[in-house]
Scaffold this motif. Structure first.
Motif, PDB file in Angstrom:
ATOM      1  N   GLY A 172      95.051-115.092  -9.032  1.00 15.90           N
ATOM      2  CA  GLY A 172      94.754-116.388  -8.413  1.00 15.90           C
ATOM      3  C   GLY A 172      94.205-117.382  -9.424  1.00 15.90           C
ATOM      4  O   GLY A 172      94.569-118.565  -9.414  1.00 15.90           O
ATOM      5  N   GLN A 173      93.333-116.876 -10.319  1.00 16.49           N
ATOM      6  CA  GLN A 173      92.779-117.762 -11.366  1.00 16.49           C
ATOM      7  C   GLN A 173      93.870-118.187 -12.340  1.00 16.49           C
ATOM      8  O   GLN A 173      93.922-119.350 -12.756  1.00 16.49           O
ATOM      9  CB  GLN A 173      91.639-117.052 -12.102  1.00 16.49           C
ATOM     10  N   GLN A 174      94.751-117.252 -12.695  1.00 16.82           N
ATOM     11  CA  GLN A 174      95.850-117.604 -13.616  1.00 16.82           C
ATOM     12  C   GLN A 174      96.753-118.672 -12.993  1.00 16.82           C
ATOM     13  O   GLN A 174      97.192-119.603 -13.673  1.00 16.82           O
ATOM     14  CB  GLN A 174      96.672-116.366 -13.955  1.00 16.82           C
ATOM     15  N   GLN A 175      96.997-118.551 -11.674  1.00 17.39           N
ATOM     16  CA  GLN A 175      97.842-119.550 -11.030  1.00 17.39           C
ATOM     17  C   GLN A 175      97.138-120.912 -11.016  1.00 17.39           C
ATOM     18  O   GLN A 175      97.782-121.946 -11.169  1.00 17.39           O
ATOM     19  CB  GLN A 175      98.237-119.106  -9.611  1.00 17.39           C
ATOM     20  N   ARG A 176      95.811-120.902 -10.902  1.00 15.70           N
ATOM     21  CA  ARG A 176      95.084-122.177 -10.931  1.00 15.70           C
ATOM     22  C   ARG A 176      95.126-122.795 -12.337  1.00 15.70           C
ATOM     23  O   ARG A 176      95.202-124.030 -12.472  1.00 15.70           O
ATOM     24  CB  ARG A 176      93.659-122.002 -10.425  1.00 15.70           C
ATOM     25  N   VAL A 177      95.102-121.968 -13.375  1.00 15.14           N
ATOM     26  CA  VAL A 177      95.272-122.482 -14.748  1.00 15.14           C
ATOM     27  C   VAL A 177      96.666-123.115 -14.868  1.00 15.14           C
ATOM     28  O   VAL A 177      96.828-124.213 -15.426  1.00 15.14           O
ATOM     29  CB  VAL A 177      95.099-121.361 -15.810  1.00 15.14           C
ATOM     30  N   ALA A 178      97.664-122.436 -14.286  1.00 17.60           N
ATOM     31  CA  ALA A 178      99.037-122.950 -14.345  1.00 17.60           C
ATOM     32  C   ALA A 178      99.139-124.293 -13.609  1.00 17.60           C
ATOM     33  O   ALA A 178      99.875-125.187 -14.031  1.00 17.60           O
ATOM     34  CB  ALA A 178     100.011-121.931 -13.753  1.00 17.60           C
ATOM     35  N   ILE A 179      98.393-124.437 -12.526  1.00 17.80           N
ATOM     36  CA  ILE A 179      98.397-125.710 -11.789  1.00 17.80           C
ATOM     37  C   ILE A 179      97.704-126.796 -12.630  1.00 17.80           C
ATOM     38  O   ILE A 179      98.184-127.931 -12.705  1.00 17.80           O
ATOM     39  CB  ILE A 179      97.747-125.542 -10.393  1.00 17.80           C
ATOM     40  N   ALA A 180      96.616-126.422 -13.300  1.00 17.67           N
ATOM     41  CA  ALA A 180      95.941-127.385 -14.193  1.00 17.67           C
ATOM     42  C   ALA A 180      96.902-127.842 -15.285  1.00 17.67           C
ATOM     43  O   ALA A 180      96.980-129.029 -15.621  1.00 17.67           O
ATOM     44  CB  ALA A 180      94.691-126.750 -14.798  1.00 17.67           C
ATOM     45  N   ARG A 181      97.674-126.900 -15.842  1.00 18.11           N
ATOM     46  CA  ARG A 181      98.658-127.241 -16.877  1.00 18.11           C
ATOM     47  C   ARG A 181      99.735-128.182 -16.310  1.00 18.11           C
ATOM     48  O   ARG A 181     100.221-129.073 -17.014  1.00 18.11           O
ATOM     49  CB  ARG A 181      99.300-125.951 -17.409  1.00 18.11           C
ATOM     50  N   ALA A 182     100.095-127.973 -15.034  1.00 13.08           N
ATOM     51  CA  ALA A 182     101.143-128.804 -14.414  1.00 13.08           C
ATOM     52  C   ALA A 182     100.663-130.231 -14.149  1.00 13.08           C
ATOM     53  O   ALA A 182     101.485-131.141 -14.052  1.00 13.08           O
ATOM     54  CB  ALA A 182     101.622-128.159 -13.117  1.00 13.08           C
ATOM     55  N   ILE A 183      99.358-130.443 -13.999  1.00 11.82           N
ATOM     56  CA  ILE A 183      98.875-131.791 -13.661  1.00 11.82           C
ATOM     57  C   ILE A 183      98.209-132.521 -14.828  1.00 11.82           C
ATOM     58  O   ILE A 183      97.868-133.692 -14.712  1.00 11.82           O
ATOM     59  CB  ILE A 183      97.896-131.777 -12.451  1.00 11.82           C
ATOM     60  N   VAL A 184      98.057-131.821 -15.967  1.00 11.49           N
ATOM     61  CA  VAL A 184      97.248-132.388 -17.057  1.00 11.49           C
ATOM     62  C   VAL A 184      97.854-133.661 -17.659  1.00 11.49           C
ATOM     63  O   VAL A 184      97.147-134.511 -18.185  1.00 11.49           O
ATOM     64  CB  VAL A 184      96.958-131.316 -18.144  1.00 11.49           C
ATOM     65  N   THR A 185      99.181-133.808 -17.560  1.00 13.29           N
ATOM     66  CA  THR A 185      99.822-135.017 -18.084  1.00 13.29           C
ATOM     67  C   THR A 185      99.840-136.137 -17.040  1.00 13.29           C
ATOM     68  O   THR A 185     100.439-137.187 -17.269  1.00 13.29           O
ATOM     69  CB  THR A 185     101.287-134.729 -18.510  1.00 13.29           C
ATOM     70  N   ASP A 186      99.238-135.887 -15.873  1.00 14.39           N
ATOM     71  CA  ASP A 186      99.233-136.836 -14.759  1.00 14.39           C
ATOM     72  C   ASP A 186     100.653-137.209 -14.324  1.00 14.39           C
ATOM     73  O   ASP A 186     101.033-138.379 -14.266  1.00 14.39           O
ATOM     74  CB  ASP A 186      98.436-138.101 -15.135  1.00 14.39           C
ATOM     75  N   PRO A 187     101.471-136.178 -13.985  1.00 10.05           N
ATOM     76  CA  PRO A 187     102.863-136.420 -13.592  1.00 10.05           C
ATOM     77  C   PRO A 187     102.933-137.061 -12.206  1.00 10.05           C
ATOM     78  O   PRO A 187     101.980-136.970 -11.435  1.00 10.05           O
ATOM     79  CB  PRO A 187     103.456-135.014 -13.538  1.00 10.05           C
ATOM     80  N   VAL A 188     104.058-137.694 -11.877  1.00  6.19           N
ATOM     81  CA  VAL A 188     104.214-138.257 -10.529  1.00  6.19           C
ATOM     82  C   VAL A 188     104.573-137.165  -9.524  1.00  6.19           C
ATOM     83  O   VAL A 188     104.212-137.238  -8.363  1.00  6.19           O
ATOM     84  CB  VAL A 188     105.275-139.381 -10.445  1.00  6.19           C
ATOM     85  N   ALA A 189     105.309-136.145  -9.998  1.00  2.00           N
ATOM     86  CA  ALA A 189     105.749-135.096  -9.079  1.00  2.00           C
ATOM     87  C   ALA A 189     105.431-133.715  -9.643  1.00  2.00           C
ATOM     88  O   ALA A 189     105.469-133.500 -10.853  1.00  2.00           O
ATOM     89  CB  ALA A 189     107.246-135.218  -8.826  1.00  2.00           C
ATOM     90  N   VAL A 190     105.111-132.796  -8.734  1.00  5.38           N
ATOM     91  CA  VAL A 190     104.878-131.406  -9.112  1.00  5.38           C
ATOM     92  C   VAL A 190     105.855-130.534  -8.322  1.00  5.38           C
ATOM     93  O   VAL A 190     106.056-130.752  -7.127  1.00  5.38           O
ATOM     94  CB  VAL A 190     103.414-130.984  -8.824  1.00  5.38           C
ATOM     95  N   PHE A 191     106.477-129.568  -9.015  1.00  2.76           N
ATOM     96  CA  PHE A 191     107.395-128.639  -8.386  1.00  2.76           C
ATOM     97  C   PHE A 191     106.834-127.238  -8.517  1.00  2.76           C
ATOM     98  O   PHE A 191     106.346-126.876  -9.594  1.00  2.76           O
ATOM     99  CB  PHE A 191     108.779-128.737  -9.046  1.00  2.76           C
ATOM    100  N   ALA A 192     106.875-126.482  -7.432  1.00  3.31           N
ATOM    101  CA  ALA A 192     106.296-125.143  -7.452  1.00  3.31           C
ATOM    102  C   ALA A 192     107.290-124.164  -6.848  1.00  3.31           C
ATOM    103  O   ALA A 192     107.762-124.360  -5.727  1.00  3.31           O
ATOM    104  CB  ALA A 192     104.981-125.135  -6.676  1.00  3.31           C
ATOM    105  N   ASP A 193     107.642-123.114  -7.602  1.00  2.00           N
ATOM    106  CA  ASP A 193     108.619-122.121  -7.138  1.00  2.00           C
ATOM    107  C   ASP A 193     107.896-120.848  -6.718  1.00  2.00           C
ATOM    108  O   ASP A 193     107.456-120.072  -7.562  1.00  2.00           O
ATOM    109  CB  ASP A 193     109.642-121.837  -8.247  1.00  2.00           C
TER     110      ASP A 193
END
Ligand SMILES: Nc1ncnc2c1ncn2[C@@H]1O[C@H](COP(=O)(O)OP(=O)(O)O)[C@@H](O)[C@H]1O
Ligand SMILES: [Mg+2]
Length: 228
Positions: A147-168
Motif C-alpha cells: 500500500g505504501q509503495q502504491q502511494r509512492v507511485a501515486i506521488a510519482r504520478a502527480i509530482v509533475t502536476d499533470p492534468v490527467a492521471v491514468f491508473a491500471d
C-alpha cells in the motif's frame, strides 16, 4: 470541448501473419475533473485503451486529443515530452525502481524537465506529503508495504502536476484496507487537486468511487453508468 476526446480509435497489433485488434472504432470522451472507471473482462482492451489515452502507445486509426493536443500525430520524441508534462500513470505492480528511495523514485519524472535541484526537492516533498508518506522519504521500496509503495507511485504520478492521471488496476495487488486507502487518495486527486482520472479496475468497491463507469467488451463500449 472535453479534456479527452477519442474519435474512431482502432488499435491493431500485427504479429507475423496474425493480427489482434483489441480496440476498434472507439469514441470516448472524458471531461475535465471527471473520474471515470473502465471495467470489462480480461482481454477486452482496457490496458490498450489506457496506453493510448496516456500517449504510451498510438492508435492505428483515429484521433486521440488530450488537453487540445493531437496525441496521435506526435512523433515519438515529442510524445515522450508531452507525456512527462501532461499525464501521470499508476500501475498495478507499482513499478518503482528498487534501488532508489521513495524520494528518488518520485523525483525521476522531474529529471526530464528543466528545473533547479531546489524546485525538484520542494515538489517531491509536497507530493510525498500529499500521499501521507513524508516519514518514508528515505526508505527503499522493499522496506515499505504494498500500500505504501502504491502511494509512492501515486506521488510519482502527480509530482509533475499533470492534468490527467491514468491508473491500471491500482488496487489489484492490495489487501482491502490498503485498497480503501488508495481509493480515498485517488478520489482526493480529483476533488482536492482537480485532476482528471481514468482508472481500470475489476474491483466493484473501487469502481464505486468513480463519477462514471464505462464497460468495455471486445474493444467496444457496451454500457455506461453514472454515479453522480
Ligand atoms: N503489444 C501487444 N502486442 C500484441 N498483442 C497485444 C499487445 N497488447 C495487447 N495485446 C492483445 O490485445 C488484447 C487486449 O489486451 P489488453 O488491452 O491488455 O486487455 P485488458 O487490459 O482488458 O485485459 C489481448 O488479446 C492482448 O493479447
Ligand atoms: Mg489490462
Amino acid at each position: 470541448m472535453s479534456l479527452i476526446e477519442l474519435r474512431g480509435v482502432t488499435k491493431t497489433f500485427a504479429s507475423g501473419a496474425e493480427s489482434v485488434t483489441p480496440v476498434s472504432g472507439l469514441d470516448f470522451d472524458v471531461e475535465q475533473g471527471e473520474f471515470v472507471c473502465l471495467m470489462g473482462p480480461s482481454g477486452s482492451g482496457k490496458t490498450t485503451l489506457l496506453h493510448m489515452l496516456a500517449g504510451i502507445d498510438r492508435p492505428t486509426e483515429g484521433a486521440v486529443v488530450v488537453n487540445g493536443e493531437r496525441v496521435h500525430e506526435m512523433a515519438a520524441s515529442e510524445l515522450a515530452r508531452w507525456r512527462t508534462r501532461t499525464v501521470g500513470y499508476v500501475f498495478q505492480q507499482y513499478n518503482l525502481i528498487p534501488v532508489l528511495t521513495a524520494f528518488e523514485n518520485v523525483e525521476v519524472p522531474l529529471l526530464l524537465l528543466k528545473m533547479s535541484k531546489q524546485d525538484r526537492s520542494r515538489r517531491v516533498t509536497t507530493a510525498l506529503a500529499a500521499v501521507g508518506l513524508s516519514d518514508r522519504a528515505h526508505h527503499l521500496p522493499r522496506q515499505m508495504s504494498g500500500g505504501q509503495q502504491q502511494r509512492v507511485a501515486i506521488a510519482r504520478a502527480i509530482v509533475t502536476d499533470p492534468v490527467a492521471v491514468f491508473a491500471d488496476e491500482p488496487t489489484g495487488n492490495l489487501d482491502r484496507e490498503a485498497a480503501t486507502t488508495t481509493m480515498t487518495l485517488l478520489r482526493r486527486l480529483v476533488d482536492e487537486f482537480g485532476k482528471t482520472l481514468v482508472m481500470v479496475t475489476h474491483d466493484p468497491q473501487a469502481a464505486k468511487q468513480a463519477d462514471r463507469v464505462v464497460h468495455l467488451d471486445k474493444g467496444k463500449i457496451v454500457t455506461e453508468a453514472s454515479h453522480a
